[in-house]
Design a protein around this motif. Structure first.
Motif, short mmCIF file in Angstrom:
data_model
loop_
_atom_site.label_atom_id
_atom_site.label_comp_id
_atom_site.label_asym_id
_atom_site.label_seq_id
_atom_site.Cartn_x
_atom_site.Cartn_y
_atom_site.Cartn_z
N LEU A 8 0.85 -1.19 0.00
CA LEU A 8 0.00 0.00 0.00
C LEU A 8 0.89 1.24 0.00
O LEU A 8 1.76 1.40 0.87
CB LEU A 8 -0.94 0.00 1.21
CG LEU A 8 -2.04 1.07 1.19
CD1 LEU A 8 -3.29 0.57 1.92
CD2 LEU A 8 -1.58 2.38 1.83
N LEU A 9 0.66 2.12 -0.97
CA LEU A 9 1.42 3.36 -1.12
C LEU A 9 0.54 4.55 -0.76
O LEU A 9 -0.61 4.63 -1.22
CB LEU A 9 1.91 3.52 -2.55
CG LEU A 9 2.70 2.36 -3.17
CD1 LEU A 9 2.89 2.60 -4.67
CD2 LEU A 9 4.04 2.19 -2.48
N ASP A 10 1.08 5.48 0.02
CA ASP A 10 0.34 6.70 0.32
C ASP A 10 1.28 7.89 0.19
O ASP A 10 2.45 7.83 0.60
CB ASP A 10 -0.26 6.67 1.72
CG ASP A 10 -1.29 7.76 1.92
OD1 ASP A 10 -2.43 7.57 1.47
OD2 ASP A 10 -0.96 8.80 2.51
N ASP A 11 0.79 8.97 -0.40
CA ASP A 11 1.65 10.12 -0.66
C ASP A 11 1.81 11.03 0.55
O ASP A 11 2.53 12.03 0.49
CB ASP A 11 1.14 10.92 -1.86
CG ASP A 11 -0.25 11.50 -1.64
OD1 ASP A 11 -0.82 11.29 -0.56
OD2 ASP A 11 -0.77 12.16 -2.57
N ASP A 12 1.16 10.70 1.65
CA ASP A 12 1.22 11.50 2.87
C ASP A 12 1.89 10.68 3.97
O ASP A 12 2.21 9.51 3.79
CB ASP A 12 -0.19 11.93 3.27
CG ASP A 12 -0.20 13.20 4.11
OD1 ASP A 12 0.88 13.65 4.55
OD2 ASP A 12 -1.29 13.74 4.34
N ASP A 13 2.06 11.31 5.14
CA ASP A 13 2.59 10.57 6.29
C ASP A 13 1.73 10.77 7.53
O ASP A 13 2.19 10.63 8.65
CB ASP A 13 4.04 10.97 6.58
CG ASP A 13 4.19 12.47 6.83
OD1 ASP A 13 3.17 13.18 6.82
OD2 ASP A 13 5.34 12.92 7.02
N THR A 14 0.46 11.14 7.31
CA THR A 14 -0.48 11.31 8.41
C THR A 14 -1.82 10.72 8.01
O THR A 14 -2.08 10.44 6.83
CB THR A 14 -0.70 12.80 8.75
OG1 THR A 14 -1.36 13.43 7.64
CG2 THR A 14 0.61 13.51 9.03
N VAL A 15 -2.69 10.55 9.02
CA VAL A 15 -4.09 10.30 8.72
C VAL A 15 -4.71 11.62 8.28
O VAL A 15 -4.07 12.67 8.31
CB VAL A 15 -4.82 9.71 9.94
CG1 VAL A 15 -4.27 8.34 10.27
CG2 VAL A 15 -4.73 10.63 11.16
N SER A 16 -5.97 11.59 7.87
CA SER A 16 -6.59 12.76 7.26
C SER A 16 -6.72 13.92 8.26
O SER A 16 -6.75 13.71 9.48
CB SER A 16 -7.98 12.40 6.71
OG SER A 16 -8.82 11.99 7.76
N THR A 17 -6.82 15.10 7.74
CA THR A 17 -7.01 16.31 8.54
C THR A 17 -8.47 16.70 8.52
O THR A 17 -9.10 16.72 7.47
CB THR A 17 -6.16 17.46 7.98
OG1 THR A 17 -4.78 17.06 7.98
CG2 THR A 17 -6.31 18.71 8.82
N GLY A 18 -9.03 17.03 9.68
CA GLY A 18 -10.45 17.35 9.75
C GLY A 18 -11.28 16.09 9.76
O GLY A 18 -10.82 15.00 9.42
N SER A 19 -12.53 16.22 10.15
CA SER A 19 -13.37 15.03 10.34
C SER A 19 -13.73 14.35 9.03
O SER A 19 -13.86 13.14 8.95
CB SER A 19 -14.64 15.40 11.10
OG SER A 19 -15.41 16.32 10.36
N ARG A 20 -13.93 15.11 7.95
CA ARG A 20 -14.28 14.59 6.63
C ARG A 20 -15.45 13.62 6.73
O ARG A 20 -16.51 13.98 7.20
CB ARG A 20 -13.04 13.98 5.96
CG ARG A 20 -11.92 14.99 5.75
CD ARG A 20 -10.73 14.41 5.04
NE ARG A 20 -9.67 15.39 4.93
CZ ARG A 20 -9.52 16.23 3.92
NH1 ARG A 20 -10.38 16.19 2.91
NH2 ARG A 20 -8.54 17.11 3.89
N ALA A 21 -15.28 12.39 6.25
CA ALA A 21 -16.37 11.41 6.37
C ALA A 21 -16.58 11.09 7.85
O ALA A 21 -15.62 10.82 8.57
CB ALA A 21 -16.03 10.14 5.60
N ILE A 22 -17.83 11.11 8.29
CA ILE A 22 -18.07 10.79 9.70
C ILE A 22 -19.12 9.71 9.91
O ILE A 22 -19.15 9.09 10.96
CB ILE A 22 -18.48 12.04 10.52
CG1 ILE A 22 -19.83 12.61 10.04
CG2 ILE A 22 -17.38 13.08 10.51
CD1 ILE A 22 -20.42 13.61 11.01
#
Length: 529
Positions: free
Chosen positions: A50-64
């Motif tokens: 699994l490749l991800d271009d970030d190094d964090t989980v998402s910012t803000g609640s987004r899908a809840i």
């Protein structure tokens, strides 16, 4: 918390000069959908990168909002319990017009379910649970800050171009699952585009931290007294955080409207001047109801927002994406194990495009009702709202977001025609309902390998001793011919249901059938002649 969890960037793999890394399955995108697919593949015994271009989980609640069906899928993957423990459980909603409550609804009025209708949980909390599970799984390799920026088809798969913190490299993958979201670089690299509708109305979305006495319900207002002319939505999240959506209209400037000096007065007008609150996260969005023309492109499969987009009304985005993964992974696993031919993977297109069309239709209708276009549409909407206060029939016409339900794949060729003797229960193509059993366990957990069965198998539900025997390659669950499970399935002594590994009904028999009939139904579901 706004998604502060950070992971160490993964070094580029050491390869000989000019060498290309070889992989069976690569997933691009480490959001809820990509992580779900990775965990499901691992449970089927398939190694995955699994490749991800970030190094964090998402910012803000987004899908809840995560629906009962999504929780059942995550339960099979061993991640539902911590989400359920932290999430806010709800099943009741209220609809208002101005100051007046029009009606309330209950999404799960009957008892006897392992999971609630919905939980509310910030996306960063969900991703944290999924990442932790993936990091414990030896068949999953996670690479953070490895951006897949290019992809090209090859005869035996696809070649990916990867940019890592310490340099670029390439991967040849037999199969690629593109779960890299609405701005998918994989979709762009292949020159693919969405077809559908882009809506002009803008909406403010805010996460507000406060101590409030609102009940744990979904509240939706048409033309609320505190926000003239628009709509409003209120949802409770964990950690004393509340999600608030406010309709702004098509002419709102997103840069101006997300500034605190614009947001805070709107919130004070809604919550009252005495309510103390903190603004955690804010965004202004428009939305689309669109999808790719096809979700399968050779050995590349698009899942989640990379394949389709809907409005947030109805919680159909993340839930649909998780069900994309649920549909695809068992089929891909069967192909990789040599149990089915490549043609089985075409059914992912057939089944999940139909699901996307259903979600897009519901999402478009919700948007048209919430933000009617033209005076005639508004007059009709307001007349429906006026009637809904006293007339139950009119409530079915009110559309503040038809909430997510699993799709029935009735049009797919992988299911047998229905047995006409049944008067109740899920027909072929429908998801199997759960039910409590006499020993305190749950029916679906027996089908998912959690109560002694084997993960990833077809399952035969046998009601009573006269039901058919399970042929080789099919797990068996024996159930009483009376009780709640039998009633939910419309079964009697001798009845049987065959379920796919994603717990959709392949075939059902009201009267005793032969093991050969069960085996033939399984072959049909695997795309075998």
């Amino acid at each position: 918390m706004l998604g502060a969890t950070q992971f160490a960037a993964t070094p580029r793999p050491v390869l000989a000069h000019g060498a290309v890394e070889q992989r069976r399955v690569v997933i691009v995108g480490g959001g809820p959908v990509g992580l779900t697919a990775a965990l499901d593949l691992a449970r089927h015994g398939i190694a995955v990168l699994l490749l991800d271009d970030d190094d964090t989980v998402s910012t803000g609640s987004r899908a809840i909002c995560y629906a009962k069906r999504t929780l059942e899928i995550w339960d099979r993957l061993g991640v539902a319990a911590p989400m359920l423990e932290r999430g806010v459980t709800w099943q009741v909603g209220k609809v208002f017009h101005g100051e007046r409550q029009l009606y309330r609804f209950d999404l799960l009025p009957e008892s006897g379910h392992c999971f609630p209708a919905f939980i509310n949980l910030q996306q960063y909390h969900a991703e944290t649970v999924l990442v932790a599970a993936a990091m414990r799984e030896p068949l999953i390799e996670l690479r953070w800050r490895h951006k897949a920026f290019a992809i090209a088809h090859q005869n035996s798969g696809a070649r990916l171009g990867i940019e890592a913190p310490d340099g670029a490299y390439e991967i040849d993958a037999e199969y690629v699952l593109a779960a890299d979201g609405a701005r998918s670089s994989m979709r762009r690299s292949l020159g693919l585009d969405f077809r559908g509708q882009v809506f002009e109305d803008r909406f403010l979305i805010a996460d507000v931290k406060m101590q409030a006495q609102f009940p744990t319900e979904r509240w939706f207002w048409f033309e609320p007294p505190f926000h003239g002319g628009g709509s409003a939505l209120l949802h409770k999240q964990p950690d004393d955080v509340w999600r608030i959506d406010l309709q702004l209209g098509p002419d709102a400037d997103p840069e101006i409207e997300r500034q605190p000096e614009r947001v805070l007065p709107r919130l004070r007008q809604m919550l009252g001047p005495e309510t103390r609150f903190e603004l955690e996260w804010v965004s202004v969005y428009t939305f689309q109801c669109r999808r790719l023309e096809r979700f399968r492109h050779g050995r590349v499969f698009f899942i989640g927002d990379a394949a389709h987009q809907v409005s947030p009304f109805g919680a159909r985005g993340a839930n649909s994406g998780v069900q994309d993964a649920d549909n695809l992974v068992w089929k891909l696993s069967a192909v990789l194990r040599g149990e089915a031919g490549d043609a089985l993977l075409d059914s992912y297109d057939t089944e999940r495009m139909a699901a996307a069309d259903e979600n897009i239709l519901n999402s478009t209708r919700s948007t048209d009702f919430i933000a009617p276009k033209g005076e005639a549409a508004r007059l009709w909407r307001d007349a429906v709202l006026e009637l809904a206060a006293a007339q139950p029939f009119a409530r079915r016409l009110v559309n503040s977001g038809r909430l997510s339900l699993p799709t029935s794949y009735a049009g797919s060729s992988l299911f047998q025609p229905d047995d006409p003797g049944f008067q109740a229960g899920p027909p072929p193509g429908a998801p199997a309902p759960d039910a409590p059993l006499g020993d305190g366990s749950w029916l679906l957990r027996h089908c998912q390998g959690q109560e002694g069965g084997q993960q990833g198998q077809f399952t035969l539900l046998r009601f009573g001793s006269e039901a058919p025997e399970a042929p080789p390659g099919v797990a068996r669950v024996d159930l009483p011919a009376d009780g709640l499970a039998a009633r939910r399935y419309g079964a009697r002594a001798g009845s049987a249901y065959l379920l796919r590994p994603d717990q959709h009904v392949v075939a059902r028999w009201l009267r005793p059938a032969s093991a050969g009939a069960v085996a033939a139904a399984r072959n049909l579901a695997l795309g075998r002649d």
